[in-house]
Design a protein around this motif. Structure first.
Motif, PDB file in Angstrom:
ATOM      1  N   SER A 281       0.173  15.744  -2.093  1.00  0.00           N
ATOM      2  CA  SER A 281      -0.186  16.788  -1.634  1.00  0.00           C
ATOM      3  C   SER A 281       0.010  17.004  -0.202  1.00  0.00           C
ATOM      4  CB  SER A 281      -1.929  16.805  -1.600  1.00  0.00           C
ATOM      5  OG  SER A 281      -2.308  16.446  -2.912  1.00  0.00           O
ATOM      6  N   ALA A 284       3.360  18.260  -0.074  1.00  0.00           N
ATOM      7  CA  ALA A 284       3.523  19.740  -0.737  1.00  0.00           C
ATOM      8  C   ALA A 284       2.718  20.612   0.466  1.00  0.00           C
ATOM      9  CB  ALA A 284       2.645  19.940  -1.891  1.00  0.00           C
ATOM     10  N   ALA A 292       1.116  25.040  -2.280  1.00  0.00           N
ATOM     11  CA  ALA A 292       0.111  23.913  -2.440  1.00  0.00           C
ATOM     12  C   ALA A 292      -1.143  24.551  -2.700  1.00  0.00           C
ATOM     13  CB  ALA A 292      -0.107  23.091  -1.315  1.00  0.00           C
TER      14      ALA A 292
ATOM     15  N   CYS B 102       7.397  24.177  -3.941  1.00  0.00           N
ATOM     16  CA  CYS B 102       7.582  23.377  -2.763  1.00  0.00           C
ATOM     17  C   CYS B 102       8.987  23.026  -2.857  1.00  0.00           C
ATOM     18  CB  CYS B 102       6.653  22.107  -2.743  1.00  0.00           C
ATOM     19  SG  CYS B 102       4.820  22.739  -2.433  1.00  0.00           S
ATOM     20  N   LEU B 113       2.239  19.364  -9.615  1.00  0.00           N
ATOM     21  CA  LEU B 113       1.324  19.573  -8.281  1.00  0.00           C
ATOM     22  C   LEU B 113       0.009  19.995  -8.435  1.00  0.00           C
ATOM     23  CD1 LEU B 113       2.248  19.209  -5.634  1.00  0.00           C
ATOM     24  CD2 LEU B 113       2.674  21.728  -5.013  1.00  0.00           C
TER      25      LEU B 113
END
Lengths: 414, 273
Positions: A281, A284, A292, B102, B113
């Protein structure tokens, strides 16, 4: 091998991709990566070689085992701060107040422990809690008020320095008792030779162990796996280098426990950044904040975790530097501490632009930075020249980062 | 791993039903009494001019905006979509126009993600296998899932974005302008992809300004105009009909331009003969 010729491996079915399996092909792949701007640890390696040649030519003491041991003691203090810097840089943010935070924490240890007579553990704990609180404040300013971290931490730089001077009072300097464990940890405590040799085996063994496990898992899942030869070769080279380094250090005093603590923290942070959801994370958010957010990541919590971690590690670095200098003074954390911590992360390959970086960049970068600083001290240069040279090195590191980034963009590597 | 979902509604069953959905932004009513129905295994195209309320409707369904009035029924149950996470949990996936990937992460990391397998010790092998399986089901041509997104083409990125929306086994997938930035071949690939998703039994809502693409994949075309329903069409209805529904007039700039063109063509034809 479980490869079935009629059914190609999952990740080997596209003929457009070149797969570098042989050692020669892997070398070629490495050169390609560097040319496209994915420098990795190359600047560190080149930097260390150049620094060793230049400084040992100017003063042979530079490469003496005991000088290197001192170098490692110095690396640990700023290196721990640099680990925190890696966390905020990965998000594309910055903390300019880490120097002041470390100074404040060293002052807190001095005042609480020596002046007020509390147990040393209380002083250290209070300093770490103060660090976490400052991190929480930065996170709140960033998340709630949208204050750029650059400005918030620049304000923090002054405010924390002021607080440090305030709690130190008019005397301005507190000496820590030389016989205490804390100061001995920062100046004297060295690992036994045999233990350093054993510990130097661990990275290679871990590499082989994890490599073999991943390999068997990947082959079982019908994915291609890294060839055994490459794995073994890497592990052997790594172990040989580490054991040689230990042998050389043990010719002098040996491996400082404080440096071992720093390495342990770097390994821990590396695991967190590469192998956990939190780390994923972090990268990201650093790469594309909005993406994100839309994939369900709690972006605010990620920013909070990074700022808190950075300030807490800065506070820990402050405690270590107090131990190293056996004093809490008004000068602690001032001067080039900030820039050294940031430069170390950048030289090691963590991008100022966010989304790229590694805990090991702090480990390797700080060795380069401290080697320069140590070499300049050995040359008896005045601090005016040292500041100019360190500033120049930081500028070069950032230029390399910018150019590498531009090259990565044009080579489609982001 | 199989493509079909155990809990997927049978083909033809209604996945989503909107009744009288309205959305006001202050004095402006962006949506008024919208009725919309999407069945499993059906592609519904949402068309309309700029400002017709398409994106607002998608945002309402993605949980970004809350409707001011009206009811949303999802798989037969009335639901309130008060956050993007709620919509995702229910099984409404959205592929946004800007894709929201991303670039610094590889394909596997982007697909998973926010939903990584085993958060404290990421299971890279399982994630990579799942990524390849999913991409293969979509017949996607991604050379390597370990390359960062930055190295992929626009069509490949669109594929990754669509694959990511499918990862959580949704029942309804919304695509906002999926072909806007794509070349001819990539557009065809994405349209194929939409058909494959539909064949998996999902309801699909696609927003597009490109009538050709809409006709190519849609089972029904729902026209919005000034925040209201303005007719439902089949893909074989004429361009004239569609354009007049979108612009709200039979005499509009598009038809005038078409007339002028055909007039010119006839004149020059007559001159040659």
């Amino acid at each position: 091998m479980s490869q079935n010729p009629s059914q190609p491996m999952l990740d080997r079915s596209d003929e457009r991709v070149r797969h570098d399996d042989s050692l020669a092909a892997m070398a070629k792949g490495f050169i390609d990566r560097v040319r496209s701007g994915d420098l990795g640890m190359l600047p560190v390696a080149v930097g260390l070689v150049v620094i060793s040649i230049v400084f040992s030519a100017l003063n042979p003491v530079f490469l003496a085992p005991n000088n290197l041991v001192n170098l490692l003691f110095d690396c640990a203090t700023v290196g721990v701060i640099s680990l925190g810097i890696v966390c905020v840089l990965v998000l594309g943010e910055i903390d300019l107040s880490v120097g002041s935070m470390s100074g404040l924490s060293s002052a807190m240890v001095g005042v609480l422990w020596v002046n007020m007579g509390l147990p040393v553990a209380v002083g250290i704990l209070a300093a770490l809690v103060a660090g976490a609180a400052v991190g929480l404040l930065y996170a709140a300013l960033y998340n709630r008020l949208g204050m750029p971290s650059f400005v918030a931490t620049l304000a923090g730089l002054l405010a924390l320095l002021g607080l440090q001077l305030y709690i130190l009072g008019p005397t301005g300097s507190i000496n820590l008792p030389y016989a205490s464990v804390l100061v001995r940890f920062g100046q004297i405590l060295i690992m036994p030779d045999w233990l350093s040799y054993v510990l130097a085996l661990l990275p290679g063994l871990a590499m082989v162990g994890r490599g073999l496990r991943t390999r068997s898992q990947r082959l079982a899942a019908n994915l291609s796996a890294q060839p055994m030869r490459a794995l073994i070769l890497k592990a052997v080279v790594l172990t040989a280098v580490l054991e040689a380094a230990m042998f050389y250090l043990n010719l002098g005093r040996g491996l400082p426990w404080m440096f071992a603590l720093f390495v342990a923290l770097a390994v821990l942070l590396n695991y967190a950044l590469t192998r956990t959801q939190w780390g994923r994370s972090m990268f990201a958010v650093g790469g594309n904040k909005e993406a994100a957010r839309r994939s369900g990541i709690n972006v605010r919590r990620i920013y909070t975790s990074a700022f808190v971690l950075c300030s807490t590690l800065a506070a820990l670095g402050g405690v270590l530097s107090a131990a190293r200098l056996a004093s809490s003074s008004q000068q602690a954390g001032t001067g080039d501490v900030n820039l050294n911590a940031i430069a170390a992360a950048v030289i090691g390959g963590t991008s100022l632009f966010g989304g790229r970086g590694s805990a090991y960049s702090a480990l390797l970068g700080i060795i380069v930075i401290q080697a320069i600083s140590n070499g300049l001290t050995l040359l008896n240069l005045s601090s005016s020249l040292r500041y100019m040279i360190t500033g120049g090195v930081l500028a070069i590191a950032v230029i390399v980062d910018s150019l590498a980034r531009r090259s990565r963009v044009s080579h489609g590597r982001a | 791993m199989t493509a079909t979902l155990e809990n997927a509604p049978a083909k033809g069953e209604t996945v989503l039903r909107l009744r009288g959905v309205s959305k006001n932004f202050g004095a402006v009513s962006a949506l008024t009494d919208i009725e919309l129905e999407v069945k499993a295994g059906e592609v519904v195209a949402l068309v309309g001019d700029n400002g017709a309320g398409k994106s607002t409707l998608v945002k309402v369904l993605a949980g970004v905006h809350q409707p001011s009035a009206g009811t949303i029924e999802f798989c037969g149950r009335q639901v309130t979509l008060d956050s993007p996470a709620k919509a995702l949990d229910l099984g409404i996936a959205t592929v946004f126009q800007d894709l929201a990937l991303c670039e610094n992460l590889d394909v596997v990391a982007n697909l998973f993600l926010g939903h990584e397998l085993s958060p404290w010790a990421l299971d890279e092998v399982a994630m990579e296998v799942r990524a390849w399986t999913l991409l293969r089901e979509l017949a996607a041509r991604i050379p390597s899932v370990r390359e960062p997104i930055a190295s992929l083409s626009g069509g490949q990125r669109q594929t990754v974005a669509i694959a990511r929306s499918l990862l959580l086994d949704p029942r309804l997938i919304m695509l906002d302008e999926p072909t806007a930035a794509l070349g001819v071949a990539q557009t065809a690939e994405v349209l194929n992809l939409i058909e494959r998703v539909r064949d998996r039994g999902l309801g699909v809502i696609i927003i597009s300004h490109n009538m050709e693409d809409v006709r190519a994949v849609a089972d029904r075309i729902v026209v919005l105009r000034l925040g209201k329903n303005n007719g439902v069409f089949t893909p074989d209805s004429s361009n004239q009909e569609l354009v007049s529904a979108i612009t709200g007039a039979t005499d509009n700039s598009v038809s005038r331009r078409a007339e002028r063109k055909s007039g010119h063509a006839q004149e020059s034809h007559g001159g040659a003969a």
